[in-house]
Design an enzyme around this catalytic site. Structure first.
Site, short mmCIF file in Angstrom:
data_model
loop_
_atom_site.label_atom_id
_atom_site.label_comp_id
_atom_site.label_asym_id
_atom_site.label_seq_id
_atom_site.Cartn_x
_atom_site.Cartn_y
_atom_site.Cartn_z
N GLY A 148 0.80 -1.22 0.00
CA GLY A 148 0.00 0.00 0.00
C GLY A 148 0.84 1.27 0.00
O GLY A 148 0.31 2.37 -0.09
N GLU A 149 2.14 1.13 0.14
CA GLU A 149 3.00 2.31 0.20
C GLU A 149 3.92 2.36 -1.03
O GLU A 149 3.50 2.76 -2.09
CB GLU A 149 3.76 2.32 1.55
CG GLU A 149 2.76 2.34 2.71
CD GLU A 149 3.39 2.43 4.10
OE1 GLU A 149 4.60 2.63 4.23
OE2 GLU A 149 2.63 2.29 5.08
#
Lengths: 376, 376
Positions: A148-149
């Site tokens: 997600g990053e």
């Protein structure tokens, strides 16, 4: 993630203030004395005896490693997209944060939690809001591989770095080894982050004996901050960062954010909503506040903390005084030249859509589909 | 966008080399002499008489404006998301580009064209690949309000800046006015960009008389570059940037990219696929290449250019020589401290999801739907 290992790591740090099992409301001011150790570099002759200690500038020990770490910190090639670097969310132009409620990650994914500041983060008892990384070095590898990053893998990030001669040379200078591994990457980034300390705040000047450094309002605010019990958790040189406390001691904290803090790791009921107490250094710059980023202003944050943690309803004037004090914690921001990154070579893997592996996979899939008699 | 106005603006620039109607293949080397004017600051006594002219460092004239422009260039609050700044796509750590095929914009939209470098861009005859902005000042406002890039509006960006006392002060210092308008914002950003010049490349040293600055291979590459006709378009101090030329003169260029260059503005058939000739300064850092970012390596780019523009099939050795020469155009990158941005205040509009206007709109819509008897 092995929770047991993390717990042990945290508990072996030997810091008396890292106490997940204590409640802020029960904590005694005496407890904060342990944090004073970290301020031992200050001149003991003149420093005021307060629960908040002066923040001292750091001396760079290993310049080659710090310079390398700075480049890595700013290098978006450590992300799958080639677009997101450490500095994207921990922006050193903006108090070491992104000033967003929660961060933006690969393909514009919305992060689950507010990005904590990287400034003075070396003083934290552990890293992340739930303390799941024992130090900056352990933390540094997390976002690179978080889908997600930065959404990359450590292996692919290393492929990029290994393909660039200037990085090869700089790793050799910093580590005296003809190799690049993820441990070295994390170590260099952490070495750079260790330098991100913000001394010389107005409050530091006051602590060190300059009585004219604070205005009457700021001093009034500090006295109220101290007498109301805020210093039970926000103490020491970082004005926080040294313990885990429950969010919502007197009254429960209402939020849509599903993060459970330490409880998410230990699965123990008493650890639910326990988060690392954030540093209040540079809090003027690190809006919005709380793990869910729900408090837009310092006034919001002070008001909510008073009510939920201490059972106090600060008046508007009291809140304003405390906010005036908090703004005296803005220190000298790290000063350094924007790093110039070494260019990729023809051998450097390119981010999408130039990622050959992806293309090959697509081609294979396509070929497979054709072999199956399906339309491509 | 008024195409007529842009056309006139471009044609009144008085640069003899800004000639949309000429083909690269027809151009004579003599034409490149006009570009020599820009190099008049160099010592005429020692500078070699070549179609490429030395690049000279610029003297900052208006420090207050440049410093303000630097902050604005790095400020993601000029975007709707609060996440994208000028530096996101024209990254000064990476040759003033993002090193992506096409850029990533608001909500991870893929841009239509390769981000040109901001380095030495003040020397371009006009800005953008199709020259639709006459100068850097006109360009600077574009991305802020482009829905696919920073996705903001000039009005909302001004609301942010006006709410921040430190910006108010800095605009006053730079412009001697108690107001902030978009013209000042663009002017300040352009003033900063004017300073992003990269002198002292190996090739500049050679041009100025240091014969040992280039290796035999590099010199061989330069001679081939010159004799093959590359200098017809890539000349002057920026080694390009001074004219518009058709992409695909001898053979058509094949691409999936729908951009039509100047023809997209003028709607004239003869302008289709005419693009501004990019500067080759720092070309080692500004990969991938062409308006569609389709050439991954310098070797690809040289090979394609030779074939499509000049009808030449460079051998691998010739290509390698030219690439060696091109790498001597990497200059001293701009050196400056990472700017520290002034913090937002309680009055500063916050990016989504803190944007009250959006929330109110959503609420109104919701209320409207309920009034209509629809499910919310």
């Amino acid at each position: 993630m092995n929770v047991q290992v993390v717990m042990v790591s945290l508990l072996t740090l030997g810091m008396a203030t890292a106490v997940w099992a204590e409640d802020a409301a029960k904590a005694e001011p005496a407890k904060t004395e342990a944090a004073g150790d970290a301020a031992k570099t200050a001149d003991a002759g003149t420093v005021k005896d307060e629960p908040i200690k002066p923040l001292e500038a750091v001396t760079v020990k290993d310049e080659a490693k710090v310079e390398l770490g700075k480049k890595l910190y700013f290098d978006p090639r450590l992300s799958k997209s080639g677009f997101i670097s450490c500095n994207s969310c921990h922006n050193l132009s903006m108090g070491g944060t992104d000033n967003l409620q929660t961060s933006i990650g690969d393909h514009w994914q919305q992060g689950p939690i507010n990005a904590p500041t990287v400034l003075n983060s070396s003083m934290n008892v552990a890293q992340f809001w739930d303390g799941r990384a024992k130090d900056l070095k352990e933390q540094a590898g997390g976002p690179i591989a978080n889908p997600g990053e930065m959404a990359f893998t450590h292996e692919l990030a290393l492929d990029v770095l290994k393909s660039i001669p200037q990085y090869q040379d700089e790793f050799k200078s910093a580590f005296n080894k003809d190799a690049i591994d993820i441990d070295m990457v994390k170590d260099a980034i952490a070495a750079f982050e260790d330098t991100l300390v913000t001394p010389d705040a107005k409050f530091d000047k006051w602590l060190k004996g300059d009585d004219s450094a604070l205005s009457e309002t700021e001093l009034k605010g500090y006295k109220l901050f101290k007498e109301s019990g805020c210093v039970a958790c926000h103490n020491g040189p970082a004005v926080g960062g040294a313990s885990f406390q429950k969010m919502g001691v007197v009254e429960p904290y209402k939020t849509d954010n599903p993060a459970e803090g330490v409880g998410g790791l230990t699965k123990k009921d008493e650890d639910r909503f326990k988060f690392k107490v954030p540093t209040l250094r540079n809090v003027e710059l690190t809006y919005p506040y709380f793990h869910d980023g729900a408090a837009k202003t310092l006034e919001d944050a002070v008001h909510t903390m008073g009510q939920l943690q201490l059972g106090k309803k600060f008046t508007d004037e009291e809140t304003a005084d405390i906010v005036a004090f908090l703004k005296t914690l803005t220190g000298k921001q790290p000063e350094f030249q924007l790093p110039i990154l070494p260019p990729s070579t023809n051998e450097t893997p390119r981010p999408e859509p130039f990622n050959k592996a992806d293309k090959d996979k697509a081609k294979q899939k396509d070929a497979g589909a054709k072999a199956d008699g399906k339309q491509s």
